[in-house]
Motif scaffolding. Structure first.
Motif, PDB file in Angstrom:
ATOM      1  N   LEU A 112       0.832  -1.202   0.000  1.00 41.64           N
ATOM      2  CA  LEU A 112       0.000   0.000   0.000  1.00 41.64           C
ATOM      3  C   LEU A 112       0.869   1.255   0.000  1.00 41.64           C
ATOM      4  CD1 LEU A 112      -2.740  -1.079   2.599  1.00 41.64           C
ATOM      5  CD2 LEU A 112      -2.946  -1.001   0.103  1.00 41.64           C
ATOM      6  N   ILE A 113       1.950   1.221   0.775  1.00 42.57           N
ATOM      7  CA  ILE A 113       2.855   2.370   0.811  1.00 42.57           C
ATOM      8  C   ILE A 113       3.530   2.570  -0.540  1.00 42.57           C
ATOM      9  CG2 ILE A 113       5.040   3.216   1.774  1.00 42.57           C
ATOM     10  CD1 ILE A 113       4.222   2.040   4.448  1.00 42.57           C
ATOM     11  N   VAL A 114       4.008   1.483  -1.141  1.00 41.69           N
ATOM     12  CA  VAL A 114       4.686   1.589  -2.436  1.00 41.69           C
ATOM     13  C   VAL A 114       3.727   2.125  -3.497  1.00 41.69           C
ATOM     14  CG1 VAL A 114       5.803   0.295  -4.292  1.00 41.69           C
ATOM     15  CG2 VAL A 114       6.398  -0.186  -1.917  1.00 41.69           C
ATOM     16  N   VAL A 115       2.483   1.649  -3.491  1.00 39.14           N
ATOM     17  CA  VAL A 115       1.490   2.133  -4.460  1.00 39.14           C
ATOM     18  C   VAL A 115       1.218   3.617  -4.248  1.00 39.14           C
ATOM     19  CG1 VAL A 115      -0.938   1.979  -5.146  1.00 39.14           C
ATOM     20  CG2 VAL A 115       0.403  -0.103  -4.839  1.00 39.14           C
ATOM     21  N   ALA A 116       1.082   4.038  -2.977  1.00 38.32           N
ATOM     22  CA  ALA A 116       0.836   5.451  -2.688  1.00 38.32           C
ATOM     23  C   ALA A 116       2.011   6.315  -3.141  1.00 38.32           C
ATOM     24  CB  ALA A 116       0.575   5.636  -1.195  1.00 38.32           C
ATOM     25  N   GLN A 161      18.369   1.772 -17.023  1.00 38.68           N
ATOM     26  CA  GLN A 161      18.013   1.271 -18.352  1.00 38.68           C
ATOM     27  C   GLN A 161      18.050  -0.259 -18.366  1.00 38.68           C
ATOM     28  OE1 GLN A 161      16.892   3.709 -20.138  1.00 38.68           O
ATOM     29  NE2 GLN A 161      17.705   5.181 -18.643  1.00 38.68           N
ATOM     30  N   MET A 162      19.054  -0.825 -17.720  1.00 32.88           N
ATOM     31  CA  MET A 162      19.135  -2.282 -17.636  1.00 32.88           C
ATOM     32  C   MET A 162      17.950  -2.854 -16.862  1.00 32.88           C
ATOM     33  SD  MET A 162      21.105  -4.801 -18.676  1.00 32.88           S
ATOM     34  CE  MET A 162      22.725  -4.081 -18.938  1.00 32.88           C
ATOM     35  N   LEU A 163      17.541  -2.154 -15.813  1.00 28.68           N
ATOM     36  CA  LEU A 163      16.400  -2.608 -15.024  1.00 28.68           C
ATOM     37  C   LEU A 163      15.114  -2.551 -15.840  1.00 28.68           C
ATOM     38  CD1 LEU A 163      15.172  -3.562 -12.390  1.00 28.68           C
ATOM     39  CD2 LEU A 163      15.178  -1.188 -11.572  1.00 28.68           C
ATOM     40  N   ARG A 216       5.648 -10.933  -9.329  1.00 27.10           N
ATOM     41  CA  ARG A 216       5.595 -10.007  -8.192  1.00 27.10           C
ATOM     42  C   ARG A 216       6.751 -10.258  -7.226  1.00 27.10           C
ATOM     43  NH1 ARG A 216       4.616 -10.522  -3.245  1.00 27.10           N
ATOM     44  NH2 ARG A 216       3.790  -8.869  -1.897  1.00 27.10           N
ATOM     45  N   ALA A 217       7.035 -11.537  -6.950  1.00 29.90           N
ATOM     46  CA  ALA A 217       8.110 -11.867  -6.006  1.00 29.90           C
ATOM     47  C   ALA A 217       9.460 -11.372  -6.501  1.00 29.90           C
ATOM     48  CB  ALA A 217       8.160 -13.380  -5.782  1.00 29.90           C
ATOM     49  N   ILE A 218       9.665 -11.387  -7.810  1.00 32.84           N
ATOM     50  CA  ILE A 218      10.948 -10.965  -8.373  1.00 32.84           C
ATOM     51  C   ILE A 218      11.022  -9.456  -8.529  1.00 32.84           C
ATOM     52  CG2 ILE A 218      12.443 -11.095 -10.418  1.00 32.84           C
ATOM     53  CD1 ILE A 218      11.240 -13.916 -10.891  1.00 32.84           C
ATOM     54  N   TYR A 219       9.935  -8.841  -9.020  1.00 30.12           N
ATOM     55  CA  TYR A 219      10.030  -7.482  -9.541  1.00 30.12           C
ATOM     56  C   TYR A 219       9.441  -6.385  -8.660  1.00 30.12           C
ATOM     57  CZ  TYR A 219      11.446  -9.365 -14.081  1.00 30.12           C
ATOM     58  OH  TYR A 219      12.126  -9.983 -15.094  1.00 30.12           O
ATOM     59  N   TRP A 220       8.584  -6.709  -7.705  1.00 29.65           N
ATOM     60  CA  TRP A 220       7.809  -5.670  -7.036  1.00 29.65           C
ATOM     61  C   TRP A 220       8.695  -4.558  -6.473  1.00 29.65           C
ATOM     62  CZ3 TRP A 220       3.315  -3.534  -6.981  1.00 29.65           C
ATOM     63  CH2 TRP A 220       2.930  -2.734  -5.908  1.00 29.65           C
ATOM     64  N   TYR A 221       9.717  -4.915  -5.715  1.00 26.06           N
ATOM     65  CA  TYR A 221      10.523  -3.895  -5.050  1.00 26.06           C
ATOM     66  C   TYR A 221      11.535  -3.229  -5.975  1.00 26.06           C
ATOM     67  CZ  TYR A 221       8.451  -5.854  -0.841  1.00 26.06           C
ATOM     68  OH  TYR A 221       7.546  -6.291   0.098  1.00 26.06           O
ATOM     69  N   THR A 222      11.733  -3.781  -7.166  1.00 28.61           N
ATOM     70  CA  THR A 222      12.646  -3.115  -8.101  1.00 28.61           C
ATOM     71  C   THR A 222      12.116  -1.743  -8.507  1.00 28.61           C
ATOM     72  OG1 THR A 222      11.638  -4.051 -10.103  1.00 28.61           O
ATOM     73  CG2 THR A 222      13.348  -5.368  -9.018  1.00 28.61           C
ATOM     74  N   PHE A 223      10.792  -1.557  -8.423  1.00 33.68           N
ATOM     75  CA  PHE A 223      10.205  -0.273  -8.822  1.00 33.68           C
ATOM     76  C   PHE A 223      10.599   0.860  -7.886  1.00 33.68           C
ATOM     77  CE2 PHE A 223       7.384  -3.431 -10.779  1.00 33.68           C
ATOM     78  CZ  PHE A 223       7.403  -2.984 -12.095  1.00 33.68           C
ATOM     79  N   LEU A 224      11.142   0.524  -6.716  1.00 34.71           N
ATOM     80  CA  LEU A 224      11.634   1.567  -5.817  1.00 34.71           C
ATOM     81  C   LEU A 224      12.714   2.416  -6.485  1.00 34.71           C
ATOM     82  CD1 LEU A 224      11.913  -0.459  -2.484  1.00 34.71           C
ATOM     83  CD2 LEU A 224      10.253   1.344  -2.983  1.00 34.71           C
ATOM     84  N   LEU A 230      14.979  -4.413   1.219  1.00 35.16           N
ATOM     85  CA  LEU A 230      16.133  -3.686   1.738  1.00 35.16           C
ATOM     86  C   LEU A 230      17.217  -3.514   0.685  1.00 35.16           C
ATOM     87  CD1 LEU A 230      16.540  -5.012   5.389  1.00 35.16           C
ATOM     88  CD2 LEU A 230      16.202  -2.633   4.686  1.00 35.16           C
ATOM     89  N   PHE A 231      17.406  -4.520  -0.166  1.00 38.23           N
ATOM     90  CA  PHE A 231      18.422  -4.402  -1.209  1.00 38.23           C
ATOM     91  C   PHE A 231      18.117  -3.212  -2.116  1.00 38.23           C
ATOM     92  CE2 PHE A 231      19.844  -5.246  -5.553  1.00 38.23           C
ATOM     93  CZ  PHE A 231      21.203  -5.385  -5.347  1.00 38.23           C
ATOM     94  N   TRP A 232      16.899  -3.165  -2.654  1.00 39.96           N
ATOM     95  CA  TRP A 232      16.571  -2.096  -3.591  1.00 39.96           C
ATOM     96  C   TRP A 232      16.442  -0.755  -2.887  1.00 39.96           C
ATOM     97  CZ3 TRP A 232      17.557  -2.888  -8.390  1.00 39.96           C
ATOM     98  CH2 TRP A 232      17.521  -4.196  -8.894  1.00 39.96           C
ATOM     99  N   PHE A 233      15.997  -0.761  -1.649  1.00 34.68           N
ATOM    100  CA  PHE A 233      15.921   0.461  -0.850  1.00 34.68           C
ATOM    101  C   PHE A 233      17.311   1.042  -0.654  1.00 34.68           C
ATOM    102  CE2 PHE A 233      15.132   2.578   3.380  1.00 34.68           C
ATOM    103  CZ  PHE A 233      14.143   3.449   2.965  1.00 34.68           C
ATOM    104  N   ILE A 234      18.269   0.199  -0.263  1.00 32.79           N
ATOM    105  CA  ILE A 234      19.629   0.665   0.016  1.00 32.79           C
ATOM    106  C   ILE A 234      20.351   1.041  -1.276  1.00 32.79           C
ATOM    107  CG2 ILE A 234      21.893  -0.090   0.847  1.00 32.79           C
ATOM    108  CD1 ILE A 234      20.403  -1.580   3.078  1.00 32.79           C
ATOM    109  N   VAL A 235      20.141   0.270  -2.341  1.00 32.72           N
ATOM    110  CA  VAL A 235      20.753   0.636  -3.628  1.00 32.72           C
ATOM    111  C   VAL A 235      20.298   2.040  -4.044  1.00 32.72           C
ATOM    112  CG1 VAL A 235      20.701   0.181  -6.112  1.00 32.72           C
ATOM    113  CG2 VAL A 235      21.161  -1.679  -4.523  1.00 32.72           C
ATOM    114  N   THR A 236      18.998   2.300  -3.956  1.00 31.29           N
ATOM    115  CA  THR A 236      18.468   3.594  -4.390  1.00 31.29           C
ATOM    116  C   THR A 236      18.953   4.724  -3.487  1.00 31.29           C
ATOM    117  OG1 THR A 236      16.487   2.422  -5.171  1.00 31.29           O
ATOM    118  CG2 THR A 236      16.371   4.812  -5.058  1.00 31.29           C
ATOM    119  N   LEU A 237      18.972   4.499  -2.172  1.00 31.24           N
ATOM    120  CA  LEU A 237      19.466   5.520  -1.257  1.00 31.24           C
ATOM    121  C   LEU A 237      20.954   5.785  -1.493  1.00 31.24           C
ATOM    122  CD1 LEU A 237      17.714   4.616   2.129  1.00 31.24           C
ATOM    123  CD2 LEU A 237      17.037   6.324   0.433  1.00 31.24           C
ATOM    124  N   THR A 238      21.705   4.750  -1.824  1.00 30.45           N
ATOM    125  CA  THR A 238      23.136   4.920  -2.105  1.00 30.45           C
ATOM    126  C   THR A 238      23.345   5.775  -3.352  1.00 30.45           C
ATOM    127  OG1 THR A 238      23.593   2.754  -1.120  1.00 30.45           O
ATOM    128  CG2 THR A 238      25.315   3.718  -2.493  1.00 30.45           C
TER     129      THR A 238
END
Length: 421
Positions: A57-61, A83-85, A111-119, A401-409
């Motif tokens: 819900l948070i990601v959608v918002a 671009q690779m993503l 969904r299991a593979i890709y959902w958090y990549t959209f971060l 956490l992986f995609w969250f930390i990658v993006t914050l980095t």
């Protein structure tokens, strides 16, 4: 860099102060992901309603708000890995399009593979460098709480299933905290420890150095108490790579620390077991080697495109078909998406590492927060290495956490103007 091509045109009114506060608290909740997820699932009635979807819900918002900013002309600097993503996401959509006869399972696998990549495309619209630094701190606060719980479990000899200990092995306990698995707990600790160490190194006050040094010490101790070889080795490999890229003198220090670690009884006993022929016989019979070979056999039936997303080796396949976990995210991907999917994923991860290397190491000495950036880089490397022997990304908290930390980095390592407006 976010820019606004229509700053003078007020098509939409941006969220009010209340919505901005809700957005901030939502980002903080994401930084505390493992704790929030665990607690929400434990609360009666609430857990059954939002326990499994609160993060979605948070990601959608956040995605909706980001899309509004996009329509108003806001943009952020995209690196080659973006671009690779995009290409990797399109590949997943193509897999869905050709698997309509099992669309339900494949969509779950997608969904299991890709959902958090959209971060990677959402967070830059909401987070600037200052907020990114604060969110990293919140991640460390959560890590301290969970690390202390792990130490507590070790001291109190928390009960554990017998399957967590190999035959002939005597272990006091293997800590697991909110994750229910020492292997995932170990992975979480190798995410937190290098960031905490980098934060302590980068801190300007003695109080902060002591605090984040304490966080690093607690998480390192908790990592040892998980007795997870894969995570411990992954951290060592990541530290070796980072030290070689940064300073050869640091590399010598890492090697000395690695040798010294082998004298710690919990670490020594686990690694000496690798020289026991019985261990390898069990691994070949029903352990990791057996599962990796099984995944390879599944891939052989459709070497290019695999059995289909969600069809083998992960949580979705376990729910629908009762297949065992592969204990390697890369072997699991090879079985489900074939060589095409595996190579695309490896290319994506390689591009992330290359982009972060160029973004962090070239201007490194000119930045005051360079130790923190080194810690973040090491954390990301450690997770990618650990995925070779564990289905790390099958656990939502770890995938997030992986995609969250990658993006914050990426945000932290950019120039000051390359932030959200």
């Amino acid at each position: 860099m976010l820019t606004n091509r229509f700053q003078s045109v007020n098509i939409f009114k941006f969220p009010s102060l209340i919505i901005d506060k809700l957005k901030l608290w939502s980002l903080v909740a994401l930084a505390f992901f493992p704790l929030v997820d665990f607690l929400l699932r434990k609360i009666p009635f609430v857990g059954s309603i939002v326990g499994s979807v609160w993060d979605e819900l948070i990601v959608v918002a956040l995605a909706t708000l980001a899309f509004g900013r996009f329509l108003m002309g806001a943009r952020f600097e995209q690196l080659p890995y973006h671009q690779m993503l995009k290409a990797f996401i399109l590949l997943g959509i193509a897999y869905l399009a050709v698997s309509l006869n099992s669309f339900g399972v494949d969509s779950e696998g997608f969904r299991a593979i890709y959902w958090y990549t959209f971060l990677a495309f959402i967070l830059p619209y909401h987070v600037d460098r200052d907020l990114a630094a604060k969110l990293i701190r919140y991640v460390l606060y959560a890590g301290l709480i969970i690390g202390l719980h792990g130490v507590y479990q070790y001291v109190t000899k928390a009960p554990m299933p017998p399957g967590w200990v190999d035959a002939g092995e005597t272990v006091r306990t293997r800590v697991y905290s909110v994750f229910g698995s020492p292997n995932i707990m170990g992975t979480y600790m190798i995410i937190i420890f290098p960031i905490a160490a980098g934060m302590a190194w980068a801190s300007r006050t003695n109080r902060e150095r002591l605090f984040f040094g304490f966080v690093a010490l607690v998480t390192l101790a908790s990592l040892v108490f998980t007795n997870t070889r894969g995570a411990q080795l992954a951290l060592f490999v990541a530290l070796v790579i980072t030290s070689l890229l940064f300073d050869r003198r640091l590399f010598i220090l890492v090697i000395v620390a690695g040798v010294a670690a082998m004298f710690v009884p919990q670490i020594q006993s686990r690694f000496l077991q690798l020289f026991d022929p019985l261990y390898w016989m069990k691994a070949a019979k029903d352990g990791r080697i057996y599962r990796w070979l099984t995944a390879y056999d599944v891939m052989r039936y459709n070497p290019f495109f695999g059995a289909g997303m969600g069809h083998f080796g992960g949580a979705v396949a376990d729910r629908h078909f009762g297949t065992k976990y592969v204990d390697s995210y890369y072997f699991k991907t090879m079985a489900e998406m074939g060589l095409v999917g595996l190579l695309a994923m490896l290319a994506l991860f390689g591009t992330i590492v290359r982009d972060l290397y160029r973004r962090i190491f070239k201007p490194l000495r000119a930045r005051q927060d360079w130790p923190l950036l080194l810690g973040l880089f090491t954390s990301i490397l450690a997770v990618l290495v650990q995925n070779a022997v564990e289905n790390v990304f099958e656990v939502p908290a770890m995938n997030f956490l992986f995609w969250f930390i990658v993006t914050l980095t990426v945000i932290l390592s950019g120039k000051k103007e390359e932030t959200a407006e």
